[in-house]
Write an enzyme that holds these catalytic residues in place. Structure first.
Site, PDB file in Angstrom:
ATOM      1  CE  LYS A   1     -14.234 -26.498  -3.971  1.00 49.98           C
ATOM      2  NZ  LYS A   1     -12.987 -26.802  -3.221  1.00 49.98           N
TER       3      LYS A   1
ATOM      4  CD  GLU B   1     -17.797 -24.142  -2.468  1.00 48.86           C
ATOM      5  OE1 GLU B   1     -18.722 -23.531  -1.902  1.00 48.86           O
ATOM      6  OE2 GLU B   1     -16.793 -24.573  -1.862  1.00 48.86           O
TER       7      GLU B   1
ATOM      8  CB  ILE C   1      -7.378 -29.691   4.672  1.00 42.49           C
ATOM      9  CG1 ILE C   1      -7.871 -29.446   3.238  1.00 42.49           C
ATOM     10  CG2 ILE C   1      -8.281 -30.700   5.387  1.00 42.49           C
ATOM     11  CD1 ILE C   1      -7.646 -30.635   2.300  1.00 42.49           C
TER      12      ILE C   1
HETATM   13  N1  LIG Z   1      -5.281 -18.334  -1.079  1.00 42.03           N
HETATM   14  C1  LIG Z   1      -5.329 -18.822   0.176  1.00 42.03           C
HETATM   15  N2  LIG Z   1      -4.231 -18.813   0.948  1.00 42.03           N
HETATM   16  C2  LIG Z   1      -4.262 -19.307   2.205  1.00 42.03           C
HETATM   17  N3  LIG Z   1      -5.366 -19.841   2.786  1.00 42.03           N
HETATM   18  C3  LIG Z   1      -6.486 -19.878   2.043  1.00 42.03           C
HETATM   19  C4  LIG Z   1      -6.541 -19.373   0.711  1.00 42.03           C
HETATM   20  N4  LIG Z   1      -7.798 -19.547   0.236  1.00 42.03           N
HETATM   21  C5  LIG Z   1      -8.493 -20.130   1.227  1.00 42.03           C
HETATM   22  N5  LIG Z   1      -7.715 -20.315   2.321  1.00 42.03           N
HETATM   23  C6  LIG Z   1      -8.095 -20.938   3.599  1.00 42.03           C
HETATM   24  O1  LIG Z   1      -8.112 -22.333   3.365  1.00 42.03           O
HETATM   25  C7  LIG Z   1      -9.291 -22.924   3.925  1.00 42.03           C
HETATM   26  C8  LIG Z   1     -10.163 -23.461   2.800  1.00 42.03           C
HETATM   27  O2  LIG Z   1     -10.676 -22.358   2.071  1.00 42.03           O
HETATM   28  P1  LIG Z   1     -12.112 -22.511   1.357  1.00 42.03           P
HETATM   29  O3  LIG Z   1     -13.113 -23.015   2.346  1.00 42.03           O
HETATM   30  O4  LIG Z   1     -12.399 -21.253   0.618  1.00 42.03           O
HETATM   31  O5  LIG Z   1     -11.737 -23.696   0.347  1.00 42.03           O
HETATM   32  P2  LIG Z   1     -12.764 -24.616  -0.437  1.00 42.03           P
HETATM   33  O6  LIG Z   1     -12.128 -24.938  -1.716  1.00 42.03           O
HETATM   34  O7  LIG Z   1     -14.124 -23.991  -0.462  1.00 42.03           O
HETATM   35  O8  LIG Z   1     -12.784 -25.872   0.538  1.00 42.03           O
HETATM   36  P3  LIG Z   1     -13.767 -27.167   0.408  1.00 42.03           P
HETATM   37  O9  LIG Z   1     -13.412 -27.866  -0.843  1.00 42.03           O
HETATM   38  O10 LIG Z   1     -13.424 -27.947   1.623  1.00 42.03           O
HETATM   39  O11 LIG Z   1     -15.149 -26.625   0.442  1.00 42.03           O
HETATM   40  C9  LIG Z   1      -9.977 -21.831   4.713  1.00 42.03           C
HETATM   41  O12 LIG Z   1      -9.505 -21.882   6.064  1.00 42.03           O
HETATM   42  C10 LIG Z   1      -9.498 -20.557   4.035  1.00 42.03           C
HETATM   43  O13 LIG Z   1      -9.455 -19.453   4.945  1.00 42.03           O
END
Ligand SMILES: Nc1ncnc2c1ncn2[C@@H]1O[C@H](COP(=O)(O)OP(=O)(O)OP(=O)(O)O)[C@@H](O)[C@H]1O
Ligand SMILES: Nc1nc(=O)c2ncn([C@H]3C[C@H](O)[C@@H](CO)O3)c2[nH]1
Length: 248
Positions: A21, A91, A151
């Site tokens: 996200k 978000e 994660i």
């Molecule tokens: N498409 C992808 N492929 C591989 N790794 C990814 C991808 N998108 C995000 N990541 C990695 O996965 C981790 C989580 O990404 P991000 O923080 O954007 O997710 P999020 O949904 O915001 O997480 P949360 O729900 O914990 O806030 C980060 O280390 C990011 O670099």
């Protein structure tokens, strides 16, 4: 003549923990006239020195109610944040807090039924009295095992003991809400993106949402002097929208 902007085109960016996200919001930083509101995780990690996120993960039975109360306050603040741009990307939302996380805590017995009833009453009151609805939901659909690996790789200290089973349960609750549309109170159309794609391919997937999001900004901005200037062409490729009432 400037268009009078009453309410920005509001997009909830939803998905499991680690679905990307924040990364999705960062993709839209390149465009003008869009407000990006990331999840207030840092506020949950430090409220007057208290790390409520850590307390909740370490002892959910004791801290779930406290944590969810503060999540509700901080998310309501996000929903109500004054926005001068024609488009606002948020978000997560009060809806995912209620339909995914609080729902899980209720079903798993982490919350006492009386605590769940209080949180649910707060959600219903807010929903009926304060305009917090979305015009579009972008659902970053993922496979639990994939995001569980992300994660672990990201290594946020509070999440180190999050089991795959929890991620699987959250996935099902996201699917119930955004694919099977079991909650009629959140009627916004859902744009489903394949967020399993790795970082080398995900940008093209994110671009599928640009048309749905930027055209709203362009429509409004076209009536005002500062035109939206996307630095990349707006894609009109067909995208998958999940209508509110699915024909099963
Ligand atoms: N498409 C992808 N492929 C591989 N790794 C990814 C991808 N998108 C995000 N990541 C990695 O996965 C981790 C989580 O990404 P991000 O923080 O954007 O997710 P999020 O949904 O915001 O997480 P949360 O729900 O914990 O806030 C980060 O280390 C990011 O670099
Ligand atoms: N219990 C609980 N309720 C919520 O409403 C909620 N919203 C997000 N989170 C957790 C998921 C990530 O670890 C971290 C960042 O999303 O915070 C939540 N946890």
């Amino acid at each position: 003549m400037n268009s009078i902007q009453t309410k920005p085109f509001t997009v909830f960016v939803e998905g499991n923990i680690g679905s990307g996200k924040t990364t999705f919001l960062e993709h839209f930083r390149q465009f003008e006239d869009i407000t990006l509101l990331t999840e207030p995780v840092e506020e949950w990690r430090n409220l007057k020195g208290w790390n409520l996120l850590d307390l909740m993960y370490k002892d959910p039975a004791k801290w779930a109610m406290t944590f969810q109360s503060y999540v509700s306050l901080t998310m309501l603040d996000m929903h109500r944040r004054p926005t001068v741009t024609p488009v606002k990307l948020i978000e997560r939302s009060l809806f995912s807090a209620r339909y995914c996380f609080v729902e899980h805590m209720n079903r798993s017995g982490t919350l006492h039924p009386a605590q769940f009833a209080v949180l649910d009453e707060w959600f219903r009151f807010i929903q009926h009295n304060i305009p917090i609805e979305a015009d579009l939901i972008v659902y970053l659909k993922t496979t639990p095992s994939i995001v569980h690996e992300r994660i672990k790789k990201r290594a946020r200290s509070e999440e180190q003991c999050v089991p795959l089973s929890y991620i699987e349960e959250l996935h099902k609750l996201h699917e119930d809400w955004l694919i099977h549309r079991v909650h009629a109170e959140c009627p916004a159309p859902v744009l489903v993106l394949d967020a399993d794609l790795d970082l080398s391919q995900i940008t093209d997937e994110y671009k599928k949402s640009e048309h749905q999001i930027l055209r709203k900004a362009v429509n409004v901005v076209m009536n005002s002097p500062n035109k939206l200037s996307p630095k990349k062409p707006i894609h009109t490729s067909p995208i998958k929208i999940v209508p509110h009432m699915r024909v099963l």
